[in-house]
Design a protein around this motif. Sequence first.
Motif, PDB file in Angstrom:
ATOM      1  N   LEU A 139       0.840  -1.200   0.000  1.00 30.86           N
ATOM      2  CA  LEU A 139       0.000   0.000   0.000  1.00 30.86           C
ATOM      3  C   LEU A 139       0.874   1.249   0.000  1.00 30.86           C
ATOM      4  CD1 LEU A 139      -2.802   1.359   0.248  1.00 30.86           C
ATOM      5  CD2 LEU A 139      -2.593   1.118   2.742  1.00 30.86           C
TER       6      LEU A 139
ATOM      7  N   LEU B 208       1.048   4.256  -2.814  1.00 30.49           N
ATOM      8  CA  LEU B 208       0.732   5.650  -2.524  1.00 30.49           C
ATOM      9  C   LEU B 208       1.893   6.582  -2.892  1.00 30.49           C
ATOM     10  CD1 LEU B 208      -1.138   5.243   0.875  1.00 30.49           C
ATOM     11  CD2 LEU B 208      -2.116   6.045  -1.287  1.00 30.49           C
TER      12      LEU B 208
ATOM     13  N   GLU C 195      -4.529   9.066   3.770  1.00 31.25           N
ATOM     14  CA  GLU C 195      -5.016   8.361   2.592  1.00 31.25           C
ATOM     15  C   GLU C 195      -4.973   6.847   2.812  1.00 31.25           C
ATOM     16  OE1 GLU C 195      -6.460   9.918   0.210  1.00 31.25           O
ATOM     17  OE2 GLU C 195      -6.824   8.129  -1.013  1.00 31.25           O
TER      18      GLU C 195
ATOM     19  N   ARG D 106      -7.799   5.810   4.877  1.00 31.45           N
ATOM     20  CA  ARG D 106      -9.028   5.895   4.111  1.00 31.45           C
ATOM     21  C   ARG D 106      -9.210   4.615   3.272  1.00 31.45           C
ATOM     22  NH1 ARG D 106     -11.098   7.395  -0.459  1.00 31.45           N
ATOM     23  NH2 ARG D 106      -9.105   7.731  -1.472  1.00 31.45           N
ATOM     24  N   ARG D 107      -8.118   4.156   2.720  1.00 30.59           N
ATOM     25  CA  ARG D 107      -8.212   2.981   1.862  1.00 30.59           C
ATOM     26  C   ARG D 107      -8.322   1.693   2.673  1.00 30.59           C
ATOM     27  NH1 ARG D 107      -4.412   4.530  -3.351  1.00 30.59           N
ATOM     28  NH2 ARG D 107      -5.277   6.620  -3.521  1.00 30.59           N
ATOM     29  N   ASN D 108      -7.643   1.648   3.818  1.00 28.45           N
ATOM     30  CA  ASN D 108      -7.762   0.475   4.690  1.00 28.45           C
ATOM     31  C   ASN D 108      -7.835   0.942   6.133  1.00 28.45           C
ATOM     32  OD1 ASN D 108      -7.607  -1.795   6.196  1.00 28.45           O
ATOM     33  ND2 ASN D 108      -5.841  -2.686   5.129  1.00 28.45           N
TER      34      ASN D 108
END
Lengths: 514, 108, 491
Positions: free
Chosen positions: C438, C442, C467, C470-472
């Motif tokens: 991840l 990013l 961010e 937010r994604r995980n």
Amino acid sequence: MADLTDYTAVKLLSLLQAGELTSTELTKAYLDRIEACDQKIGSFLRTDPEESLKHAAAMDRRRNAGESPGPLAGLPIALKDNLCTRGQTTTCGSRMLENFKPPYDATVVEKLREAGAIPLGKTNLDEFAMGGSTESSALGETCNPWNTTCIPGGSSGGAATCIASGMSPLSIGSDTGGSIRQPAAFCGVVGLKPTYGRVSRMGLVAFASSLDQIGPLARTAEDAALLLEVIAGHDARDSTSLDQSVPRYRSVLQQPLKGLKLGVVEEHFGEGLDAEVESAVRESIRVYQELGAKITSVSLPHSEYAIATYYVIAPCEASSNLARYDGVHYGYRTDENILHATLKQQRSGLSATDDEQALNNLDSPLVRLYRQTRAEGFGAEVKRRIMLGTYALSAGYYEAYYLKALKVRRLIRQDYDEAFREVDLVIGPVTPTPAFPRGSKIDDPLAMYLGDLYTVSANLAGVPAISIPCGFSNAGLPIGLQLQGPPLSEDRLLQAAHWFQKETAWHQRRPALN
Amino acid sequence: MKSQQAWRRGKKMSLTRNEVERVSLLARLQLTEDDLETMTTQLNQIVGYVEQLAQLPTDNIQPMAHGVERFNVFANDERRPSLPCDEALTNAPRRDDDCYLVPAVLGD
Amino acid sequence: MMSDKPYKIVIGLETHVQLLTETKLFCRCQNRFGGPPNTQTCPVCIGLPGTLPVMNRKAFQLSLITAIALNCEVPKFTKWDRKSYYYPDLPKGYQISQYDLPMSQNGWLEISDPQGNFDSKRVGIIRAHLEEDAGKSMHDELAGKADSRIDLNRTGTPLLEIVSCPEMYSSLEAKTYLTELKLLLTYLEVSDCNMQEGSLRVDANINLHVDTPQGKVATPIVEVKNMNSFRAVERALDYEAQRQYSEWQEAGKKLGDVPKQTRGWDDGAQVTRAQRSKEESSDYRYFPDPDLVPVIVEPEEVEQVRQSLGELPAVLRKRLQTDYSIKPYDANVTVNQGPKFAEYFIRLAETSGDPQQASNWMQQEVLRTLNEESWAVDEFPVTPDELSQLLQAVQKGEIDRSRAREVFREMTMQGNSFQQAMQSLGIEQVDQSALLQLCEQLLTEFPQIVADVKAGKQQALGRIIGEAKRRNPNVNPGQFRQPCLDLIEQK
């Protein structure tokens, strides 16, 4: 069969047990006797013949069914009306409790029911047991069966007269300063005040809690022993109840008296003792001598203070015990409409004269309710004692009166302890004189109180004492002999009384009632 | 008896009528004028008689307040049935559904 | 504290505490608040003729325990006396109480203020004695002058009267004394101390010592009644002090010039008002109750009770500080919440191995939840052992604080275990390779951030972390930060 109402309780019990007599027959005989005589004597405040016969029939059924229905099964008994009986009016001879029905039985009443005794009715007494003549009862007059112009004594006047006049074989009284022994003496019957704590006070309407004790009245010591055996014993509902086993009084009676050490109380033969009473008592002492008792003289040096001590302690406790009769939760209450109208009138009267201080001091409706209720509900003697006790306990007087009296009480108790180191029992008169005419002392309370001279000490000390018939005055009135013993010596007292009755016939005389 | 007679005769009145009246309020007794008169006389007689106790030295004597000298009598903390409300109120001179009634206690 | 005022306030408190027994003091009717009127009475507590009192053993024992915990002397001999007065809720016309030989006397209670508004002190206890409560008179004032209704359910309830010395010199000291007393009684389990239900009642005696050119002068003592909460006590005393000072300035009355006055606190108007009392009412005609026998307490029994008292608040506060190294303030808050709360804390501290974190959680999340939900500690659905798992996860960095709060909420509101709560929130451990993947992704998407961080703007990293979360949502920022920095370095 001869007149059943002439028999002793012990004799009647053996007839019942032998099946020669039913409780119904016996109860009927006493109810008839009450019907015939009580109008003249006034022993009973209430009887309930139907109810008594119902109990008697039940007892007969149980006996017929082969059950063993208790040591007094089928024997009628009269209850002083200061013993609470569940659902049945218990008045204490007072207007205050004229309609009071307790929701419970006194422990003694419970024990009697369990023993199979048949309640005949409730007997008259001085109001709240305060008095020595039964004249202070608000609910009825009781006469001495030997001379109906004389008082029967009190406060257990009804309890003593119903025995003397053959209206009950047994009865229960209460004794705070002589209330069993003095009427027993005046009526020619046996009366025993047990050791304080021997019989539960639970359900006995309190007069003076540290002095009150329930006891038996009967014709003979043997009958009294039979009854005491049933009513004595520990009761967890009375904190002052003695946790000691109850002897088999009746079996002790038969043991010979030989070697009994009797002390003649010097102080009980002084000024004020009627000559006829004195000679009857001295003659009785001679009887004991013949029975093998060893007679010596003993002193209870604080005897002369006993009445003063008693008439501080008893009124103090009474003023507190009777505070509950205020017209709020039970008993009599004054008419509230009249009360409010009277207060209104008094208020407007005071407003008119601008008497602000008097207006301020005017009772509130609630305070007036208390005061008026108690003024109307209590009789003169009760009020006098409440006033006396309230005064003696009030600020500034407590130590001079109440506390002082408690200390003298200790001295009186110590006198007894001292005496009983030398002798088994002490002997003397019950009362200074035989029964006196009705009304003769009613306006002189102090004179009435002085008549308790020989009886109050036993209550103050908590020791047991018995009154036995020992003679008659020239006027034909009974005279009583008092024996007092150390705590829990009821067996000794009854034994001594029993042997005296075997030697004498005073208790067999009957008043002429017809 | 001798001393008793003497006390009866000799003692002066010590309780005043006002005092008797004060006691009658403490005792919650309504006394009429006549009652007060009689009560004052009689109480004085009795109190006069009782005062002979003062003669007796009792300095180191323990007061005896009870008829029996027992100690530590307790009951276990175990519930027994109470009276139903109606039975509790059965002797009440005046009541409503569930309470005893008295003239207002406020404004006392 | 009051040094700015030209007087010193002197306060003594009389506290009546209903004891937690099954039955009443002298009969075996149930001792419980709130039954329908006149359903918890019997011949004894109605004061019917011929009835006799028998002392409740438990009531005496609870009194003994309290007296000893209050550091009182317990005389060998004690007795009960009748206190006579007429009131319709007192059916015998006397209250059974104790007069000249109370069951305990000469004790003390230590009070202190964590804020330091007064120095720690021992407030003397003059006596603590056992007596019976009266019933209730109910009067509907709106209905005018009609009747009062009498309910005798409370009649005969066991009360311990605790009388302090006049040794409190501010309303705060008085309030602290009451709080400490209540806490002690709660720890001892002798009373539930519910002021609303009347199981704890307070009367105050208050006067002033005024500085004058002639020296200190004491003003007349006033007894204040009808205070239904500790707050009311505080306010009533403050009000009364000011009122007495004004009165002193106007009238100049000294102690002894006028009879002791009784005033009632009017909580609505926030004032005290004089209560009318008749002169005769104070003549109580005490004398020993002949129906009750005295009680003898041997010194060995007192010692035995002392040994069995358990840990009382003052001792517990010190132990929390020494054994768990938490701050005095925290120890105070924990202990003051009552024995159950303190017990919970101790268990949590032990199992989590991190007392300070345990203390923080207790005082923040746990306490807030208890307050919000009006729960007693008993009713709190999460056991300390479950909560401890959560704390350990936080400690190991497996889960961040805000996530942990969500888990806590899930546990308390749904009654879930730690594991269940984690599952139902979809929280799983993000493994290292997924994390790096991840991160890689990013950094590729946001080259500017890589540049900024490289130029020394560390705070730019925040955007990436945001961010990532937010994604995980399972990403723990604490665990994400370092690998991310490492990757940027390599770029």
